[in-house]
Write a protein that holds these residues in place. Structure first.
Motif, PDB file in Angstrom:
ATOM      1  N   UNK A 157       0.878  -1.164   0.000  1.00 21.47           N
ATOM      2  CA  UNK A 157       0.000   0.000   0.000  1.00 21.47           C
ATOM      3  C   UNK A 157       0.916   1.214   0.000  1.00 21.47           C
ATOM      4  N   UNK A 158       0.674   2.157  -0.890  1.00 23.80           N
ATOM      5  CA  UNK A 158       1.436   3.402  -0.940  1.00 23.80           C
ATOM      6  C   UNK A 158       0.469   4.519  -0.574  1.00 23.80           C
ATOM      7  N   UNK A 159       0.840   5.308   0.422  1.00 24.47           N
ATOM      8  CA  UNK A 159      -0.046   6.341   0.956  1.00 24.47           C
ATOM      9  C   UNK A 159       0.673   7.693   0.962  1.00 24.47           C
ATOM     10  N   UNK A 160      -0.007   8.722   0.497  1.00 27.24           N
ATOM     11  CA  UNK A 160       0.595  10.057   0.443  1.00 27.24           C
ATOM     12  C   UNK A 160       0.660  10.717   1.816  1.00 27.24           C
ATOM     13  N   UNK A 199      -7.180   6.115   1.164  1.00 31.61           N
ATOM     14  CA  UNK A 199      -6.182   7.133   0.871  1.00 31.61           C
ATOM     15  C   UNK A 199      -4.843   6.521   0.434  1.00 31.61           C
ATOM     16  N   UNK A 200      -4.900   5.364  -0.183  1.00 29.99           N
ATOM     17  CA  UNK A 200      -3.691   4.687  -0.634  1.00 29.99           C
ATOM     18  C   UNK A 200      -3.965   3.988  -1.953  1.00 29.99           C
ATOM     19  N   UNK A 201      -2.886   3.595  -2.605  1.00 29.00           N
ATOM     20  CA  UNK A 201      -2.987   2.807  -3.832  1.00 29.00           C
ATOM     21  C   UNK A 201      -2.194   1.527  -3.636  1.00 29.00           C
ATOM     22  N   UNK A 236       4.259   7.016   2.406  1.00 28.03           N
ATOM     23  CA  UNK A 236       4.461   5.924   3.356  1.00 28.03           C
ATOM     24  C   UNK A 236       4.121   4.613   2.673  1.00 28.03           C
ATOM     25  N   UNK A 237       4.657   3.513   3.217  1.00 30.46           N
ATOM     26  CA  UNK A 237       4.473   2.188   2.623  1.00 30.46           C
ATOM     27  C   UNK A 237       4.044   1.199   3.692  1.00 30.46           C
ATOM     28  N   UNK A 238       3.178   0.286   3.286  1.00 29.86           N
ATOM     29  CA  UNK A 238       2.696  -0.776   4.153  1.00 29.86           C
ATOM     30  C   UNK A 238       2.796  -2.061   3.351  1.00 29.86           C
ATOM     31  N   UNK A 239       3.649  -2.973   3.791  1.00 32.02           N
ATOM     32  CA  UNK A 239       3.809  -4.249   3.094  1.00 32.02           C
ATOM     33  C   UNK A 239       2.551  -5.060   3.318  1.00 32.02           C
TER      34      UNK A 239
END
Length: 135
Positions: free
Chosen positions: A21-24, A41-43, A92-95
């Motif tokens: 997940x990529x979040x601004x 709010x993420x892609x 920000x990133x979420x694996x």
């Protein structure tokens, strides 16, 4: 010692890509944690595990994840050139998941990261309530 970002990025990952997940913003609004009928709010992005580590460590150019760690340097050395942000600086990133069929297969750290698993003292798996071993 522990595992540095460089060590993790060099680790063999049996999966060709990981889901991230990529979040601004600094908060990822996962399902169940945001008001009903509001957009996330993420892609989702798929990328090699080494790239995900680089981005999360702050060496990838997106500003890092979590506490904003990273060396703040030029991203050179073993990590290679700085990666452009996917959304914007400070993202920000979420694996999310690792593996071939992430919706059906349970995570299997020793199979996915065999060289890292050899460096760990892993507990034996616990059977789940349904008895299928997943979970």
């Amino acid at each position: 010692g522990g595992w540095s970002a460089d060590r993790l990025a060099r680790a063999h990952c049996a999966s060709p890509s990981v889901s991230v997940h990529v979040c601004a913003s600094s908060t990822v609004d996962l399902a169940g944690h945001r008001p009903a009928n509001t957009p996330r709010n993420f892609v989702f992005r798929s990328m090699p595990f080494a790239e995900a580590v680089r981005r999360c460590s702050g060496s990838g150019g997106g500003g890092g994840g979590g506490d904003g760690g990273g060396d703040g340097g030029d991203g050179g050395g073993d990590f290679g050139p700085i990666l452009e942000p996917l959304l914007n600086a400070g993202e920000r990133y979420y694996l999310r998941s690792v593996g071939g069929d992430t919706r059906k297969e349970a995570a299997d750290f020793p199979r996915t990261f065999p060289d890292l698993a050899r460096e760990c003292n892993l507990l034996p798996p616990r059977p789940d309530k349904e008895g299928d071993g997943a979970g």
